[in-house]
Design a protein around this motif. Structure first.
Motif, PDB file in Angstrom:
ATOM      1  N   GLU A 149     -12.422  -5.611   9.488  1.00  0.00           N
ATOM      2  CA  GLU A 149     -11.483  -6.689   9.177  1.00  0.00           C
ATOM      3  C   GLU A 149     -10.107  -6.375   9.765  1.00  0.00           C
ATOM      4  O   GLU A 149      -9.182  -5.959   9.063  1.00  0.00           O
ATOM      5  CB  GLU A 149     -11.389  -6.907   7.664  1.00  0.00           C
ATOM      6  CG  GLU A 149     -12.662  -7.438   7.042  1.00  0.00           C
ATOM      7  CD  GLU A 149     -12.496  -7.817   5.579  1.00  0.00           C
ATOM      8  OE1 GLU A 149     -11.389  -7.613   5.039  1.00  0.00           O
ATOM      9  OE2 GLU A 149     -13.462  -8.309   4.976  1.00  0.00           O
ATOM     10  N   VAL A 205      -6.915 -11.831  12.181  1.00  0.00           N
ATOM     11  CA  VAL A 205      -6.265 -12.749  11.245  1.00  0.00           C
ATOM     12  C   VAL A 205      -6.499 -14.181  11.704  1.00  0.00           C
ATOM     13  O   VAL A 205      -6.247 -14.521  12.861  1.00  0.00           O
ATOM     14  CB  VAL A 205      -4.754 -12.473  11.138  1.00  0.00           C
ATOM     15  CG1 VAL A 205      -4.086 -13.493  10.217  1.00  0.00           C
ATOM     16  CG2 VAL A 205      -4.499 -11.059  10.641  1.00  0.00           C
ATOM     17  N   ARG A 224      -5.473 -18.043  10.365  1.00  0.00           N
ATOM     18  CA  ARG A 224      -4.683 -18.845   9.426  1.00  0.00           C
ATOM     19  C   ARG A 224      -4.082 -17.988   8.313  1.00  0.00           C
ATOM     20  O   ARG A 224      -4.108 -18.344   7.134  1.00  0.00           O
ATOM     21  CB  ARG A 224      -5.545 -19.971   8.829  1.00  0.00           C
ATOM     22  CG  ARG A 224      -6.103 -20.929   9.873  1.00  0.00           C
ATOM     23  CD  ARG A 224      -6.908 -22.040   9.211  1.00  0.00           C
ATOM     24  NE  ARG A 224      -7.542 -22.877  10.222  1.00  0.00           N
ATOM     25  CZ  ARG A 224      -8.756 -22.658  10.718  1.00  0.00           C
ATOM     26  NH1 ARG A 224      -9.463 -21.615  10.270  1.00  0.00           N
ATOM     27  NH2 ARG A 224      -9.279 -23.440  11.629  1.00  0.00           N
ATOM     28  N   GLY A 225      -3.551 -16.853   8.706  1.00  0.00           N
ATOM     29  CA  GLY A 225      -2.873 -15.972   7.775  1.00  0.00           C
ATOM     30  C   GLY A 225      -3.772 -15.141   6.892  1.00  0.00           C
ATOM     31  O   GLY A 225      -3.287 -14.433   6.010  1.00  0.00           O
ATOM     32  N   ARG A 226      -5.084 -15.200   7.126  1.00  0.00           N
ATOM     33  CA  ARG A 226      -6.031 -14.453   6.288  1.00  0.00           C
ATOM     34  C   ARG A 226      -6.750 -13.404   7.122  1.00  0.00           C
ATOM     35  O   ARG A 226      -7.213 -13.694   8.231  1.00  0.00           O
ATOM     36  CB  ARG A 226      -7.046 -15.423   5.673  1.00  0.00           C
ATOM     37  CG  ARG A 226      -8.069 -14.768   4.755  1.00  0.00           C
ATOM     38  CD  ARG A 226      -8.889 -15.828   4.040  1.00  0.00           C
ATOM     39  NE  ARG A 226      -9.676 -16.618   4.979  1.00  0.00           N
ATOM     40  CZ  ARG A 226     -10.935 -16.343   5.318  1.00  0.00           C
ATOM     41  NH1 ARG A 226     -11.540 -15.275   4.800  1.00  0.00           N
ATOM     42  NH2 ARG A 226     -11.586 -17.120   6.148  1.00  0.00           N
ATOM     43  N   ALA A 227      -6.827 -12.185   6.606  1.00  0.00           N
ATOM     44  CA  ALA A 227      -7.528 -11.116   7.306  1.00  0.00           C
ATOM     45  C   ALA A 227      -9.030 -11.381   7.269  1.00  0.00           C
ATOM     46  O   ALA A 227      -9.599 -11.626   6.201  1.00  0.00           O
ATOM     47  CB  ALA A 227      -7.216  -9.761   6.667  1.00  0.00           C
ATOM     48  N   VAL A 228      -9.667 -11.344   8.437  1.00  0.00           N
ATOM     49  CA  VAL A 228     -11.106 -11.594   8.533  1.00  0.00           C
ATOM     50  C   VAL A 228     -11.720 -10.549   9.450  1.00  0.00           C
ATOM     51  O   VAL A 228     -11.021  -9.852  10.194  1.00  0.00           O
ATOM     52  CB  VAL A 228     -11.406 -13.006   9.083  1.00  0.00           C
ATOM     53  CG1 VAL A 228     -10.868 -14.091   8.155  1.00  0.00           C
ATOM     54  CG2 VAL A 228     -10.821 -13.172  10.489  1.00  0.00           C
TER      55      VAL A 228
END
Length: 242
Positions: free
Chosen positions: A48, A51, A53-57
Motif C-alpha cells: 500500500e 494514493v 483520491r487521498g486514500r492509501a491503496v
C-alpha cells in the motif's frame, strides 16, 4: 403432381426466408493498434504505497483504477489482457469489447496466478499472440513492480523474441521509492521498490523499440497512460455494417 406441388412449396419457403439487404453497406473505419496489456499479480502488488483520491491503496487497486480509464479511452483499439505471477495466462484475447475487458481486470486478485513474477513468460505469451497481428501494430504494455523470479524463459531472451517478431514493448515499473513505517520504536523510511529491476525493464524497452516508464505514484502512472495515448494510431481494416 404431388411431387411438383412439394417442390413449389419448398421453393416458396426458400424465397420467403431469403436474407434481405436494406440500404447500402456502411463502412466503419477503424484506426488504432493491437495492444496487449500484461499485468503483474505477484504478492508484492499488495504493497500500500499508492494514493487514489487521498486514500492509501495497494498497487493493484491503483493500477485497476487508472488502467481502467486508459482502456476506456482506447476507442478503435483491439485490446488483450495477460495476467502473470508464477505463470502467465491469457485472460482475454484481442477484442473491441472494452467493457468486458475492464470487468475482467476488476475481477483480478493478488496471488491469483501465484506469488512470484514471471516477466519473461508474460512477454513470451504476448509475442505468441501479437506475431499473428499486422506488422507495425504489435504493442505490449508490461506493468510490474518487481524482478523476474519464476518462469521458463528469461526476460532477456523474451525481449529478443519480441524484437524478432516486431513487437514493441512499453514497460512500466510501479511502486513508490519511499514509505514511512511506523512502530513502537519510531518511524523508519524504507524503499518499498527495492526489488524492482529497472535495468532489465529498461533493456527490454530499448531492445524492442519501446519506452520504459517509472510510476512512483498514481499521478505518474496516469501521466504514463496519457503518454501512451499519444502514440499515433495506425489504420486497420474497415468493418462493414450491413
Amino acid at each position: 403432381r404431388w411431387l411438383l406441388m412439394l417442390l413449389i412449396w419448398t421453393l416458396l419457403l426458400f424465397a420467403a426466408a431469403r436474407p434481405v439487404q436494406l440500404g447500402e453497406p456502411v463502412s466503419l473505419p477503424q484506426s488504432g493498434r493491437n495492444l496487449m496489456i500484461a499485468v503483474d499479480l505477484s504478492k508484492s502488488m499488495e504493497m500500500e504505497d499508492m494514493v487514489i483520491r487521498g486514500r492509501a491503496v495497494d498497487r493493484l487497486v491503483a493500477l485497476k483504477a487508472l488502467l481502467g480509464d486508459f482502456i476506456a479511452r482506447r476507442e478503435g483499439d483491439r485490446l488483450g489482457l495477460i495476467l502473470f505471477g508464477r505463470n502467465a495466462y491469457l485472460q482475454s484475447p484481442f477484442t473491441f469489447d472494452h467493457r468486458t475487458l475492464r470487468r475482467l481486470l476488476e475481477e483480478t486478485v493478488i496471488g491469483l496466478v501465484g506469488p512470484e513474477t514471471a516477466i519473461g513468460d508474460a512477454i513470451g505469451l504476448a509475442v505468441r499472440h501479437l506475431r499473428e497481428q499486422p506488422e507495425d501494430q504489435r504493442v505490449l504494455i508490461l506493468v510490474t513492480d518487481g524482478a523476474n523470479t519464476a518462469g521458463n524463459i528469461t526476460p532477456g531472451r523474451a525481449a529478443e523474441l519480441a524484437q524478432e517478431a516486431g513487437v514493441r514493448v512499453h514497460s512500466i515499473g510501479i511502486g513508490a521509492e519511499q514509505l514511512v513505517q511506523r512502530s513502537i520504536f519510531g518511524n523508519r523510511v524504507v524503499n518499498p521498490s527495492a526489488d524492482l529491476d529497472e535495468a532489465t525493464l529498461r533493456r527490454i524497452a530499448e531492445l524492442t523499440g519501446g519506452r520504459y516508464f517509472r510510476a512512483r505514484d498514481s499521478e505518474e502512472l496516469a501521466d504514463i497512460y496519457a503518454e501512451i495515448d499519444r502514440i499515433k494510431p495506425l489504420p486497420q481494416d474497415d468493418d462493414v455494417l450491413r
